[in-house]
Design an enzyme around this catalytic site. Structure first.
Site: not given
Length: 389
Positions: A285, A163
């Site tokens: 995260d 990505r």
């Protein structure tokens, strides 16, 4: 105006004994035994006998304005609420963008950080997103860091991931140089906070930069390094070279990542290799997506990260006897503050430091959270909520 915390077992993170802590507005003004308070006006006295007091937690990787989107618009994750952070003991947070720098913007991220600050926390952000050239507020990473108060560095820049923008070593070198000079001009860390994927290159591009340019190794903070064994071996070498690494909470082996290391096992490996914990941090995260891809990189499912995993995993490190409390707590307090050049304002309990505390009960559960001298959670009761909670 004054808050007196009496009789708690204080870890600064180093254990300093049973102490009173006196705060005024947002600062710690005195630490000692049996602090006199009779002549102090407008004072609130809290008995913490039988409790443990540690510095407020710092999470340097939270998608405060939401993240995700790898599975289309319906998989965009929600922005965070104040109590999502305070229930996890987090009093200082660094927000960032991730894979989606298109429907998410830097101005949105900055506004969200200011909103959380107004609600009582201390907040910062990184400028950028996965891609290179990356997203900014002033069309320059260097000037964002130098002139915008909230911006500490650039991130979350993706490497070794399908990505990512597939940045070259030259691309990353130029970015690090921009961040470094911006940090020098703004008296900021100017770090490059790196999302490291599960690709075969791992940390190789960053190691190449460190070995072949003048940019110091401390300019880079690679995160998610416990996601597989190959990457973690590189992370150990990075530590040996003098670098700093960031573990991600809630990572664990599964059918899609059989060699992933839990934070507990990662810390064990670091200790076994006689490496210093002082250069290790951990972040959650939170509110980022946790996508699962098959062998053809097709999205199979997507979940969302939680702040609650940060202290949950740190507590496991303590209760399993891997590290004592005063060493383990540094991983989410003092060590992070030093990376971000916030120490000793943050990450410790010292006179003149910010009045950020987490109070633990004897079972090491979070009982109270104080941010800048104000109770967010008081003996398991939420006393401060976000405007729309």
């Amino acid at each position: 105006m004054f808050l007196l915390l009496k009789g708690g077992e204080v870890y600064s993170p180093k254990y300093i004994g049973k102490m009173d802590i006196l705060t005024c507005n947002e600062k710690i003004i005195k630490i000692g035994n049996n602090i006199a308070f009779k002549d102090l006006p407008d004072i609130s006295i809290i008995d913490l006998s039988g409790c443990i007091v540690v510095p407020g937690f710092i999470d340097q990787h939270v998608h405060i304005a939401g993240g995700g989107g790898e599975g289309g618009p319906a998989t965009r994750t929600p922005e965070i609420n104040l109590t999502d952070l305070t229930k996890a003991g987090i009093t200082t947070v660094v927000g960032l963008l991730g894979a989606d720098g298109i429907t998410r913007s830097m101005s949105e991220l900055l506004a969200k950080s200011r909103a959380l600050e107004e609600e009582g926390l201390t907040t910062y952000i990184y400028t950028g997103a996965y891609e290179l050239p990356t997203r900014t507020l002033t069309n320059s990473v260097r000037s964002d860091i130098a002139i915008i108060d909230k911006v500490l560095g650039t991130g979350e820049i993706a490497i070794s991931d399908h990505r990512s923008a597939q940045p070259t070593v030259e691309d990353l070198t130029k970015l690090a140089a921009e961040a470094r000079v911006g940090g020098l001009l703004g008296n900021k860390p100017g770090i490059v906070h790196l999302h490291v994927g599960d690709g075969i290159r791992g940390l190789t591009p960053i190691i190449d930069i460190v070995k072949n340019t003048e940019i110091p190794i401390t300019q880079f903070i690679p995160t998610h390094v416990n996601r597989n064994s190959h990457l973690f071996l590189q992370a150990l070498e990075f530590l040996k070279m003098g670098g700093r690494i960031d573990l991600t909470s809630d990572i664990k082996p599964d059918e899609n990542s059989k060699t992933a290391l839990t934070p507990e096992n990662a810390i064990k490996k670091i200790i076994e290799n006689n490496l210093s914990i002082d250069n290790v941090t951990m972040s959650s995260d939170s509110n980022g997506s946790i996508p699962v891809f098959d062998e053809n990189k097709k999205l199979v499912k997507v979940m969302v990260g939680s702040t609650l995993t940060l202290y949950r995993d740190l507590k496991e490190i303590i209760t399993q006897g891997i590290l004592p409390l005063e060493s383990a707590i540094k991983i989410i307090t003092e060590n992070v503050a030093k990376v971000l050049l916030l120490y000793p304002k943050k990450g410790c309990i010292k006179e003149n430091s910010d009045a950020d505390f987490v109070v633990l009960d004897r079972n090491l559960n979070i009982s109270s959270v104080i941010a800048k001298g104000q109770f967010m959670i008081k003996f398991n009761e939420i006393v401060k909520k976000g405007i729309f909670e």
